[in-house]
Design a protein around this motif. Sequence first.
Motif, short mmCIF file in Angstrom:
data_model
loop_
_atom_site.label_atom_id
_atom_site.label_comp_id
_atom_site.label_asym_id
_atom_site.label_seq_id
_atom_site.Cartn_x
_atom_site.Cartn_y
_atom_site.Cartn_z
N VAL A 152 -2.02 -2.70 1.04
CA VAL A 152 -1.03 -3.43 0.25
C VAL A 152 -0.45 -2.56 -0.86
O VAL A 152 0.72 -2.64 -1.17
CB VAL A 152 -1.63 -4.74 -0.28
CG1 VAL A 152 -0.68 -5.44 -1.23
CG2 VAL A 152 -1.98 -5.66 0.88
N LEU A 153 -1.27 -1.68 -1.45
CA LEU A 153 -0.76 -0.76 -2.47
C LEU A 153 0.30 0.16 -1.88
O LEU A 153 1.36 0.36 -2.49
CB LEU A 153 -1.90 0.05 -3.07
CG LEU A 153 -1.48 1.11 -4.08
CD1 LEU A 153 -0.88 0.47 -5.32
CD2 LEU A 153 -2.66 1.99 -4.44
N ALA A 154 0.07 0.70 -0.69
CA ALA A 154 1.05 1.60 -0.06
C ALA A 154 2.34 0.84 0.24
O ALA A 154 3.45 1.37 0.03
CB ALA A 154 0.47 2.20 1.21
N GLU A 155 2.23 -0.40 0.72
CA GLU A 155 3.43 -1.19 1.02
C GLU A 155 4.19 -1.53 -0.27
O GLU A 155 5.41 -1.48 -0.30
CB GLU A 155 3.04 -2.47 1.77
CG GLU A 155 4.20 -3.39 2.07
CD GLU A 155 5.23 -2.81 3.02
OE1 GLU A 155 6.34 -3.36 3.08
OE2 GLU A 155 4.94 -1.81 3.70
N ASP A 156 3.45 -1.85 -1.32
CA ASP A 156 4.09 -2.17 -2.60
C ASP A 156 4.83 -0.94 -3.16
O ASP A 156 5.95 -1.07 -3.65
CB ASP A 156 3.05 -2.66 -3.60
CG ASP A 156 3.67 -3.15 -4.89
OD1 ASP A 156 4.63 -3.94 -4.82
OD2 ASP A 156 3.21 -2.72 -5.97
N GLN A 157 4.22 0.22 -3.07
CA GLN A 157 4.88 1.44 -3.54
C GLN A 157 6.13 1.74 -2.72
O GLN A 157 7.15 2.14 -3.26
CB GLN A 157 3.91 2.62 -3.48
CG GLN A 157 2.83 2.56 -4.52
CD GLN A 157 1.80 3.65 -4.34
OE1 GLN A 157 1.64 4.23 -3.26
NE2 GLN A 157 1.07 3.94 -5.41
N ARG A 158 6.05 1.53 -1.40
CA ARG A 158 7.21 1.78 -0.55
C ARG A 158 8.35 0.82 -0.90
O ARG A 158 9.50 1.22 -1.03
CB ARG A 158 6.82 1.61 0.92
CG ARG A 158 7.91 1.98 1.90
CD ARG A 158 7.50 1.66 3.32
NE ARG A 158 7.55 0.24 3.58
CZ ARG A 158 8.68 -0.42 3.88
NH1 ARG A 158 9.83 0.22 3.93
NH2 ARG A 158 8.65 -1.71 4.13
N ARG A 159 8.03 -0.46 -1.10
CA ARG A 159 9.07 -1.43 -1.44
C ARG A 159 9.67 -1.17 -2.81
O ARG A 159 10.87 -1.34 -3.01
CB ARG A 159 8.50 -2.85 -1.37
CG ARG A 159 8.31 -3.32 0.04
CD ARG A 159 7.71 -4.69 0.07
NE ARG A 159 7.58 -5.15 1.43
CZ ARG A 159 8.21 -6.19 1.93
NH1 ARG A 159 9.00 -6.92 1.17
NH2 ARG A 159 8.05 -6.54 3.18
#
Length: 104
Positions: A53-60
């Motif tokens: 979820v951290l990686a997805e949040d950073q990407r978004r």
Amino acid sequence: MANPFSVRWLAGWTFQTVFMEGHLQVEAHGFGICLRTPVLPGESPLSAADRLVLAEDQRRRALHNAWLRGERLAQTAPPPRLSGARVDLQPQPEADQAAMEPAA
């Protein structure tokens, strides 16, 4: 650990451990998307979920910031007019004839 499980600090997400493609993976469902990541050696499913979820949040966030930068660039002054520029609108006869002939 129950399956599916949730992580207290990741509101809006539900997680599930799955065995897929010969590896243990964590699958995340939330906000209309489904993400999946392998559980790395020595990593718990909770930390794999957090990492996913951290990686997805950073990407978004990166995509959102890029969109905002693009909006700010569009709102700046219009580009300067080019003085002395002209456009030739006369067709080139050689190019038109070559385009009309069938290829061999």
